[in-house]
Motif scaffolding. Structure first.
Motif, PDB file in Angstrom:
ATOM      1  N   GLN A  35     102.681  38.920 119.091  1.00 56.74           N
ATOM      2  CA  GLN A  35     101.615  39.384 119.981  1.00 56.74           C
ATOM      3  C   GLN A  35     100.671  38.243 120.344  1.00 56.74           C
ATOM      4  OE1 GLN A  35      99.646  43.130 118.829  1.00 56.74           O
ATOM      5  NE2 GLN A  35     101.442  43.616 117.580  1.00 56.74           N
ATOM      6  N   ILE A  36     100.376  37.385 119.369  1.00 52.56           N
ATOM      7  CA  ILE A  36      99.509  36.233 119.639  1.00 52.56           C
ATOM      8  C   ILE A  36     100.269  35.182 120.449  1.00 52.56           C
ATOM      9  CG2 ILE A  36      98.152  34.382 118.586  1.00 52.56           C
ATOM     10  CD1 ILE A  36      97.794  36.227 116.145  1.00 52.56           C
ATOM     11  N   ALA A  37     101.524  34.936 120.063  1.00 53.54           N
ATOM     12  CA  ALA A  37     102.332  33.919 120.745  1.00 53.54           C
ATOM     13  C   ALA A  37     102.526  34.258 122.219  1.00 53.54           C
ATOM     14  CB  ALA A  37     103.689  33.786 120.053  1.00 53.54           C
ATOM     15  N   ALA A  38     102.645  35.540 122.543  1.00 57.18           N
ATOM     16  CA  ALA A  38     102.870  35.959 123.931  1.00 57.18           C
ATOM     17  C   ALA A  38     101.692  35.597 124.826  1.00 57.18           C
ATOM     18  CB  ALA A  38     103.132  37.462 123.985  1.00 57.18           C
ATOM     19  N   LYS A  39     100.507  35.442 124.231  1.00 53.47           N
ATOM     20  CA  LYS A  39      99.301  35.117 124.994  1.00 53.47           C
ATOM     21  C   LYS A  39      98.945  33.630 124.899  1.00 53.47           C
ATOM     22  CE  LYS A  39      97.472  39.723 123.907  1.00 53.47           C
ATOM     23  NZ  LYS A  39      96.405  40.465 123.191  1.00 53.47           N
ATOM     24  N   SER A  40      99.806  32.840 124.240  1.00 50.08           N
ATOM     25  CA  SER A  40      99.478  31.433 123.967  1.00 50.08           C
ATOM     26  C   SER A  40      99.730  30.502 125.146  1.00 50.08           C
ATOM     27  CB  SER A  40     100.297  30.945 122.770  1.00 50.08           C
ATOM     28  OG  SER A  40     101.683  30.838 123.118  1.00 50.08           O
ATOM     29  N   GLY A  41     100.510  30.958 126.126  1.00 52.98           N
ATOM     30  CA  GLY A  41     100.877  30.120 127.256  1.00 52.98           C
ATOM     31  C   GLY A  41     102.177  29.360 127.060  1.00 52.98           C
TER      32      GLY A  41
ATOM     33  N   SER B 287     113.280  35.624 110.259  1.00 54.89           N
ATOM     34  CA  SER B 287     111.985  35.357 110.898  1.00 54.89           C
ATOM     35  C   SER B 287     112.176  34.996 112.367  1.00 54.89           C
ATOM     36  CB  SER B 287     111.254  34.232 110.164  1.00 54.89           C
ATOM     37  OG  SER B 287     110.876  34.610 108.859  1.00 54.89           O
ATOM     38  N   TRP B 288     113.129  34.106 112.647  1.00 57.52           N
ATOM     39  CA  TRP B 288     113.390  33.698 114.030  1.00 57.52           C
ATOM     40  C   TRP B 288     113.945  34.864 114.850  1.00 57.52           C
ATOM     41  CZ3 TRP B 288     112.062  30.872 117.781  1.00 57.52           C
ATOM     42  CH2 TRP B 288     112.908  30.586 118.874  1.00 57.52           C
ATOM     43  N   GLU B 289     114.843  35.653 114.258  1.00 59.81           N
ATOM     44  CA  GLU B 289     115.445  36.789 114.966  1.00 59.81           C
ATOM     45  C   GLU B 289     114.382  37.796 115.400  1.00 59.81           C
ATOM     46  OE1 GLU B 289     118.311  40.661 114.021  1.00 59.81           O
ATOM     47  OE2 GLU B 289     118.209  39.007 112.574  1.00 59.81           O
ATOM     48  N   TYR B 290     113.526  38.208 114.471  1.00 59.73           N
ATOM     49  CA  TYR B 290     112.533  39.232 114.801  1.00 59.73           C
ATOM     50  C   TYR B 290     111.417  38.671 115.679  1.00 59.73           C
ATOM     51  CZ  TYR B 290     114.783  42.585 111.748  1.00 59.73           C
ATOM     52  OH  TYR B 290     115.690  43.447 111.195  1.00 59.73           O
ATOM     53  N   PHE B 291     111.000  37.436 115.439  1.00 61.06           N
ATOM     54  CA  PHE B 291     110.005  36.803 116.305  1.00 61.06           C
ATOM     55  C   PHE B 291     110.527  36.741 117.733  1.00 61.06           C
ATOM     56  CE2 PHE B 291     108.160  32.955 118.269  1.00 61.06           C
ATOM     57  CZ  PHE B 291     106.807  33.230 118.128  1.00 61.06           C
ATOM     58  N   SER B 292     111.777  36.337 117.898  1.00 60.47           N
ATOM     59  CA  SER B 292     112.394  36.248 119.230  1.00 60.47           C
ATOM     60  C   SER B 292     112.417  37.603 119.914  1.00 60.47           C
ATOM     61  CB  SER B 292     113.824  35.707 119.111  1.00 60.47           C
ATOM     62  OG  SER B 292     113.840  34.402 118.565  1.00 60.47           O
ATOM     63  N   ASN B 293     112.824  38.640 119.185  1.00 61.30           N
ATOM     64  CA  ASN B 293     112.924  39.969 119.776  1.00 61.30           C
ATOM     65  C   ASN B 293     111.557  40.501 120.208  1.00 61.30           C
ATOM     66  OD1 ASN B 293     115.678  39.928 119.339  1.00 61.30           O
ATOM     67  ND2 ASN B 293     115.595  41.118 117.446  1.00 61.30           N
ATOM     68  N   TYR B 294     110.573  40.364 119.339  1.00 62.84           N
ATOM     69  CA  TYR B 294     109.234  40.859 119.666  1.00 62.84           C
ATOM     70  C   TYR B 294     108.605  40.047 120.798  1.00 62.84           C
ATOM     71  CZ  TYR B 294     109.077  43.916 115.532  1.00 62.84           C
ATOM     72  OH  TYR B 294     109.312  44.912 114.616  1.00 62.84           O
ATOM     73  N   LEU B 295     108.812  38.731 120.773  1.00 62.37           N
ATOM     74  CA  LEU B 295     108.231  37.880 121.813  1.00 62.37           C
ATOM     75  C   LEU B 295     108.866  38.162 123.168  1.00 62.37           C
ATOM     76  CD1 LEU B 295     106.303  35.593 122.544  1.00 62.37           C
ATOM     77  CD2 LEU B 295     108.067  33.954 121.842  1.00 62.37           C
ATOM     78  N   LYS B 296     110.180  38.344 123.190  1.00 57.98           N
ATOM     79  CA  LYS B 296     110.887  38.624 124.442  1.00 57.98           C
ATOM     80  C   LYS B 296     110.424  39.959 125.036  1.00 57.98           C
ATOM     81  CE  LYS B 296     114.206  37.201 127.268  1.00 57.98           C
ATOM     82  NZ  LYS B 296     114.152  35.893 127.962  1.00 57.98           N
ATOM     83  N   ALA B 297     110.175  40.921 124.168  1.00 64.00           N
ATOM     84  CA  ALA B 297     109.719  42.221 124.643  1.00 64.00           C
ATOM     85  C   ALA B 297     108.319  42.133 125.238  1.00 64.00           C
ATOM     86  CB  ALA B 297     109.741  43.234 123.496  1.00 64.00           C
ATOM     87  N   ALA B 298     107.473  41.290 124.645  1.00 66.68           N
ATOM     88  CA  ALA B 298     106.097  41.160 125.119  1.00 66.68           C
ATOM     89  C   ALA B 298     105.983  40.220 126.316  1.00 66.68           C
ATOM     90  CB  ALA B 298     105.206  40.662 123.980  1.00 66.68           C
ATOM     91  N   LYS B 299     106.894  39.229 126.389  1.00 64.99           N
ATOM     92  CA  LYS B 299     106.844  38.221 127.458  1.00 64.99           C
ATOM     93  C   LYS B 299     108.279  37.925 127.908  1.00 64.99           C
ATOM     94  CE  LYS B 299     105.087  33.488 128.257  1.00 64.99           C
ATOM     95  NZ  LYS B 299     104.298  33.767 129.480  1.00 64.99           N
ATOM     96  N   PRO B 300     108.819  38.720 128.815  1.00 69.43           N
ATOM     97  CA  PRO B 300     110.239  38.625 129.180  1.00 69.43           C
ATOM     98  C   PRO B 300     110.673  37.267 129.723  1.00 69.43           C
ATOM     99  CG  PRO B 300     109.314  40.693 129.964  1.00 69.43           C
ATOM    100  CD  PRO B 300     108.161  39.864 129.473  1.00 69.43           C
ATOM    101  N   ASP B 301     109.748  36.438 130.214  1.00 71.18           N
ATOM    102  CA  ASP B 301     110.154  35.166 130.803  1.00 71.18           C
ATOM    103  C   ASP B 301     110.252  34.027 129.783  1.00 71.18           C
ATOM    104  OD1 ASP B 301     107.397  35.073 130.369  1.00 71.18           O
ATOM    105  OD2 ASP B 301     107.031  33.747 132.087  1.00 71.18           O
ATOM    106  N   VAL B 302     110.062  34.318 128.486  1.00 69.37           N
ATOM    107  CA  VAL B 302     110.165  33.240 127.503  1.00 69.37           C
ATOM    108  C   VAL B 302     111.604  32.725 127.418  1.00 69.37           C
ATOM    109  CG1 VAL B 302     108.230  34.005 126.075  1.00 69.37           C
ATOM    110  CG2 VAL B 302     110.550  34.806 125.551  1.00 69.37           C
ATOM    111  N   VAL B 303     111.732  31.459 127.057  1.00 63.37           N
ATOM    112  CA  VAL B 303     113.034  30.839 126.842  1.00 63.37           C
ATOM    113  C   VAL B 303     113.189  30.609 125.344  1.00 63.37           C
ATOM    114  CG1 VAL B 303     114.481  28.822 127.290  1.00 63.37           C
ATOM    115  CG2 VAL B 303     112.977  29.723 129.095  1.00 63.37           C
ATOM    116  N   LEU B 304     114.187  31.244 124.757  1.00 64.29           N
ATOM    117  CA  LEU B 304     114.455  31.113 123.330  1.00 64.29           C
ATOM    118  C   LEU B 304     115.629  30.157 123.161  1.00 64.29           C
ATOM    119  CD1 LEU B 304     114.137  34.914 122.582  1.00 64.29           C
ATOM    120  CD2 LEU B 304     112.424  33.154 122.074  1.00 64.29           C
ATOM    121  N   MET B 305     115.349  28.981 122.646  1.00 61.99           N
ATOM    122  CA  MET B 305     116.352  27.916 122.610  1.00 61.99           C
ATOM    123  C   MET B 305     117.460  28.234 121.620  1.00 61.99           C
ATOM    124  SD  MET B 305     113.585  24.819 122.670  1.00 61.99           S
ATOM    125  CE  MET B 305     114.832  23.529 122.770  1.00 61.99           C
TER     126      MET B 305
END
Length: 406
Positions: free
Chosen positions: A159-165, A182-200
């Motif tokens: 939730q914080i990362a999605a607003k970090s820019g 940790s990476w799996e769940y962070f990626s899933n939650y971040l993608k849901a909150a900010k669909p345009d993120v790029v997960l390397m």
């Protein structure tokens, strides 16, 4: 001697024997078996757990114990190995006759031990290991967790990362369940909150737990030029990483850095001002962010006793003792099945406020704390946390895993 006299004498002997044995039986302690990391690079976690549990036990015993019996703690070093923890748990149950079990620092160790619990027949309170599996697909009626798990931690962090820019994300984490989950769940939650993120998918860094040289992994991540980095290293591994990353200029690249459990006071104490300012740190409990009477008492007493601020592992062990106390009193017994029934759905007072074990999977409904590192706290000699956010456990806990069958 007449038959009547003999009967009277035998009755008197039996009564005297019962009276003589009753006080001794009443004084038998309730035995608690704890399995923690007490050696190696993460030994401070076990030491903090010992201190937290001991503090709670001393408080309970000073007020008369539980059900008229004192609490007694036996600690063993699980060494971060599942086979060792299983062997120790068997020894504690069958040889040492403990009534309950608590502890476990490593997710991998928890995944190994939890399936064995039905054979042992004793409840285990997990106070540290964060893998969702042990209150998910591996769940059983004997396993409870009082601490924040990976899903809860990553929900708050994302939730914080999605607003970090930051848009382009990678990770550095230990090469076992905790790092990968940790990476799996962070990626899933971040993608849901900010669909345009790029997960390397490339340049992800998973060094083995206990590695000493992190420079190849630091170099790999820096070469990938991310915007944000999730770091789930912990304990001595995180301390070593931060020191080496400082030497490489890692924290001067402008990344949005999120350290999954970086606000462990064990880590902050070891690093001092080597922990950089302006990075986001997560923790299962932050001693300065809760204004409850119980937390004020806990922090004050802990500092007076140990001359340090309490870590989340200290608080987790401290709280576990009070959870067991509440369950014993509710059950009116130390019988394992009665204690398990009492714990499931139990709401009790913790330093973070009222805490509930969900009946469906025995996970405590507790949220993480995240904060941005600021100036040094001169009193406690660690980095301060600013912009502190305590997340609501109900809101960051996903529904019971359908694979969880009690």
């Amino acid at each position: 001697m007449s038959r009547h006299s003999l009967t009277t004498l035998l009755a008197a002997i039996s009564t005297a024997s019962m009276l003589a044995s009753s006080p001794a039986q009443a004084e038998d302690p309730i035995r608690i078996g704890g399995i923690y990391l007490l050696s190696g690079s993460a030994a401070t976690y076990g030491e903090f757990a010992k201190q937290g549990a001991t503090l709670a036990i001393n408080e309970v015993n000073a007020k008369g114990g539980v059900l008229g019996r004192k609490l007694e703690l036996q600690l063993e070093d699980g060494q971060g190995k599942a086979a060792t923890a299983i062997q120790l748990a068997r020894k504690m149950v069958y040889q040492d006759k403990v009534d309950i079990l608590m502890g476990i620092d490593s997710s991998g160790v928890a995944q190994g031990l939890v399936p064995v619990l039905p054979d042992l027949g004793k409840p285990l309170m997990i106070t540290h290991a964060a893998t969702p599996a042990v209150t998910g697909k591996q769940c059983n009626k004997y396993a409870f967790r009082i601490s924040v798990n990976v899903t809860q931690m990553m929900s708050g962090g994302a939730q914080i990362a999605a607003k970090s820019g930051a848009t382009k994300w990678t990770t550095i984490g230990p090469d076992y369940a905790f790092g990968h989950e940790s990476w799996e769940y962070f990626s899933n939650y971040l993608k849901a909150a900010k669909p345009d993120v790029v997960l390397m998918n490339d340049h992800l860094a998973f060094p083995r737990f206990g590695a000493e040289d992190y420079t190849p992994f630091i170099d790999s991540v820096m070469q990938s030029k991310p915007d944000g980095v999730l770091i789930s290293l912990w304990g001595g591994d995180l301390v070593n990483f931060v020191r080496q990353a400082n030497e490489k200029g890692f924290f001067k690249q402008g990344y949005k850095v999120f350290m999954n459990v970086g606000a462990a006071t064990e880590v902050l104490t070891a690093l001092g001002d080597q922990m950089p300012e302006g990075v986001w740190l997560g923790t299962r409990y932050w001693y300065g962010s809760w204004d409850t009477p119980m937390n004020k008492h806990f922090v004050k007493t802990y500092k007076e006793t140990y001359k340090l601020p309490p870590s989340y592992n200290a608080e987790g062990a401290y709280t576990a003792i009070y959870a067991f106390k509440a369950a014993f009193e509710k059950a009116g017994s130390t019988d394992p099945d009665k204690v398990i029934d009492a714990l499931a759905g139990l709401t009790f007072q913790a330093p973070t406020g009222d805490l509930t074990f969900r009946k469906g999977d025995h996970q405590a409904l507790i949220g993480p704390t995240w904060g941005l590192t600021g100036p040094m706290n001169t009193e406690d000699k660690i980095r301060s946390l600013t912009q502190v956010q305590n997340f609501d456990g109900v809101k960051v806990t996903p529904p019971v895993d359908p694979a969880c069958k009690m």
